[in-house]
Write a protein that holds these residues in place. Sequence first.
Motif, mmCIF file in Angstrom:
data_model
loop_
_atom_site.group_PDB
_atom_site.id
_atom_site.type_symbol
_atom_site.label_atom_id
_atom_site.label_comp_id
_atom_site.label_asym_id
_atom_site.label_seq_id
_atom_site.Cartn_x
_atom_site.Cartn_y
_atom_site.Cartn_z
ATOM 1 N N GLY A 138 -14.732 28.982 14.095
ATOM 2 C CA GLY A 138 -12.682 28.715 13.972
ATOM 3 C C GLY A 138 -12.443 30.239 13.449
ATOM 4 O O GLY A 138 -13.325 30.495 12.283
ATOM 5 N N VAL B 265 -9.011 31.497 11.430
ATOM 6 C CA VAL B 265 -7.336 32.095 11.101
ATOM 7 C C VAL B 265 -7.051 33.266 10.327
ATOM 8 O O VAL B 265 -7.530 33.560 9.484
ATOM 9 C CB VAL B 265 -6.980 29.857 10.440
ATOM 10 C CG1 VAL B 265 -5.516 30.393 10.498
ATOM 11 C CG2 VAL B 265 -7.447 29.286 10.612
ATOM 12 N N ILE C 104 -4.053 26.954 12.550
ATOM 13 C CA ILE C 104 -5.368 25.777 12.333
ATOM 14 C C ILE C 104 -5.724 24.903 13.090
ATOM 15 O O ILE C 104 -6.845 24.839 13.212
ATOM 16 C CB ILE C 104 -4.860 25.397 10.278
ATOM 17 C CG1 ILE C 104 -5.303 26.284 9.737
ATOM 18 C CG2 ILE C 104 -6.408 24.466 10.515
ATOM 19 C CD1 ILE C 104 -4.203 26.198 8.855
ATOM 20 N N ALA D 214 -7.928 27.211 15.942
ATOM 21 C CA ALA D 214 -9.100 26.693 15.818
ATOM 22 C C ALA D 214 -10.083 25.671 15.791
ATOM 23 O O ALA D 214 -11.454 25.743 16.382
ATOM 24 C CB ALA D 214 -9.349 27.965 14.473
ATOM 25 N N LEU D 215 -9.359 24.636 14.944
ATOM 26 C CA LEU D 215 -9.895 23.295 15.094
ATOM 27 C C LEU D 215 -10.494 22.543 16.610
ATOM 28 O O LEU D 215 -11.146 21.434 16.869
ATOM 29 C CB LEU D 215 -9.620 21.702 14.138
ATOM 30 C CG LEU D 215 -8.464 22.539 12.970
ATOM 31 C CD1 LEU D 215 -8.303 21.569 11.382
ATOM 32 C CD2 LEU D 215 -10.203 22.627 12.320
ATOM 33 N N PRO E 146 -15.558 23.783 15.622
ATOM 34 C CA PRO E 146 -15.584 24.266 14.968
ATOM 35 C C PRO E 146 -16.974 23.963 14.012
ATOM 36 O O PRO E 146 -16.814 23.109 13.886
ATOM 37 C CB PRO E 146 -14.955 25.659 14.610
ATOM 38 C CG PRO E 146 -13.437 24.758 14.210
ATOM 39 C CD PRO E 146 -13.975 23.673 15.269
ATOM 40 N N MET F 245 -15.083 27.302 9.287
ATOM 41 C CA MET F 245 -14.068 27.800 10.084
ATOM 42 C C MET F 245 -13.510 29.138 8.816
ATOM 43 O O MET F 245 -14.025 28.920 7.795
ATOM 44 C CB MET F 245 -12.675 26.879 10.127
ATOM 45 C CG MET F 245 -12.517 26.019 10.829
ATOM 46 S SD MET F 245 -11.674 26.260 11.672
ATOM 47 C CE MET F 245 -10.007 26.061 11.124
ATOM 48 N N PHE G 232 -10.977 31.501 7.095
ATOM 49 C CA PHE G 232 -9.453 31.936 6.872
ATOM 50 C C PHE G 232 -8.984 33.330 6.277
ATOM 51 O O PHE G 232 -10.145 33.945 4.896
ATOM 52 C CB PHE G 232 -8.897 30.818 5.539
ATOM 53 C CG PHE G 232 -9.132 29.502 6.320
ATOM 54 C CD1 PHE G 232 -7.759 28.626 7.399
ATOM 55 C CD2 PHE G 232 -10.438 29.113 6.134
ATOM 56 C CE1 PHE G 232 -8.468 27.401 7.368
ATOM 57 C CE2 PHE G 232 -10.323 27.407 7.546
ATOM 58 C CZ PHE G 232 -9.351 26.576 7.548
ATOM 59 N N MET H 120 -15.915 19.921 6.479
ATOM 60 C CA MET H 120 -15.732 21.643 6.939
ATOM 61 C C MET H 120 -16.611 22.552 6.146
ATOM 62 O O MET H 120 -16.052 22.823 4.959
ATOM 63 C CB MET H 120 -14.673 21.611 7.496
ATOM 64 C CG MET H 120 -14.239 23.121 8.074
ATOM 65 S SD MET H 120 -15.490 23.343 10.183
ATOM 66 C CE MET H 120 -14.403 22.212 11.354
ATOM 67 N N MET I 168 -16.146 26.298 4.927
ATOM 68 C CA MET I 168 -15.343 27.071 5.361
ATOM 69 C C MET I 168 -15.995 27.967 4.380
ATOM 70 O O MET I 168 -15.558 27.936 3.243
ATOM 71 C CB MET I 168 -13.759 26.055 5.112
ATOM 72 C CG MET I 168 -13.206 25.306 5.693
ATOM 73 S SD MET I 168 -12.416 23.772 4.950
ATOM 74 C CE MET I 168 -11.365 25.398 3.836
#
Lengths: 215, 257
Positions: free
Chosen positions: B91, B93, B158, B161-162, B166, B169, B171, B198, B200
């Motif tokens: 994902g 963002v 957000i 994308a979720l 995924p 993620m 960002f 998650m 990230m």
Amino acid sequence: MFHVLIISLPYLLKGAAITVWLSLATISLGTLLGFALGTVGAVGPRPVRAAVAVYVFVLRGVPILVVMFLGYYVFPALGYKVDAYVAVGAAMVVYVGAFVSEIVRGAILAVPSSQIAAARSLGMRRWPMLREVVLPQAFRLATPPLLNTALTTVKQTSYVSVVGAWELSYAAREVVERTLAAFEIFLGVMVLYFIICYPLSLAARHLERRYAFAS
Amino acid sequence: MIAVSDLRKAFGPLTVLDGVSFAVAAGETVVVLGPSGSGKSTMLRCMNFLEPYDAGEIRIAGELVGYREDGDGRRVPRSEAEIARFRERVGMVFQSFNLFPHRSAVENVMMGPVHVRGIERKAARAIAETLLAKVGLAEKMAEYPARLSGGQQQRVAIARALAMEPKVMLFDEVTSALDPELVGEVLLVMRRLAQDGMTMIVVTHEIAFARDVADRIIFMDKGAIVEEGAPRELLLNPRAERLQAFLHRFSGGVAES
């Protein structure tokens, strides 16, 4: 003073009907052609894009009168006998298609690349991305210039008389030759053209509103 | 989960990524700091192959990003469809939200489930509504992006994308375009996401977020990693001069607070 216009009106209306019919046919077919060409011209494979570019480039540089003559004489040259309306209609479709294709191509390319990045980041494939993300936004951008082209096309139908196809302005000239009331008749014809074009403006405004969103 | 090794990329004569290597474990939150032009965003865009890279490799869940290795160990670009399939699980963002302006909030979130995962509209709507409620936007489902504040738009992004479920993620400076008073609501959603486990990678200028939420901080400058470490350690005792200068510019030391 306008007596002559009133008695000629039924004849002029017959011409107007042909103008409407010819306009609808050439605008819808030309727009269809232009959408297809504009889309592949923006996102198709490189040779296809080049071919579309050449097509647009050539037709934009030629007056529609010349295209109409070519359309009228190309069929006999190839050994076909074709109705004058079909010949000149085909020429107009090819001409309108070029202009619409350029509008559509430009509108597709004007959709921000950040939109495509967002669609890609979701894993969207080429066709769903085009259909769900790019084309709806491109269509909104394209609406005003498309209307412009449609209106121009309505008015360009008045040239088809050069190859003997009869329509509103041809009818008007005939009436003027018989009555010599040129001013009254052409004033009436002006109003008729306006009445034909007005719904197009309304439709476009409706479409613009329907697809409106602040950006 | 993520392994980047010797990643290199140049735009013409300009080297943007000059041999970047790091790893991210599953469930970890890594914050990437660095001055603008340091290559952070480009690196992030390479990780889901929005940007191709020149050399080195990125592996996510073992899969080499963007390329396939043939028998001789040479790499071949993957097809567009293969790359799309890979992106489904990563994902992203964006700084400028990039919501689809012709779709309402709930339809934005449904886009992935319906048009990528092939889920029926009704079920997709249920997924989207749950996610929007989770980011605090239950009241705004039917609104179009233009009618939402920046913070709300970013929370929709957000959720969007979720909705692809995924594994990772990314960002990309997601609060940089927001008014200061709207930053908090977005960071809160991200903080919860990190707590939920998650994986990230967060490129940001929010030092406080890095301090409080990151498991690890990476500081980049001029296309390379200058320093890497646990947040407190790195923010309180920066070793590299460039990192010291960078932190100094941020409000005279948030890190000490």
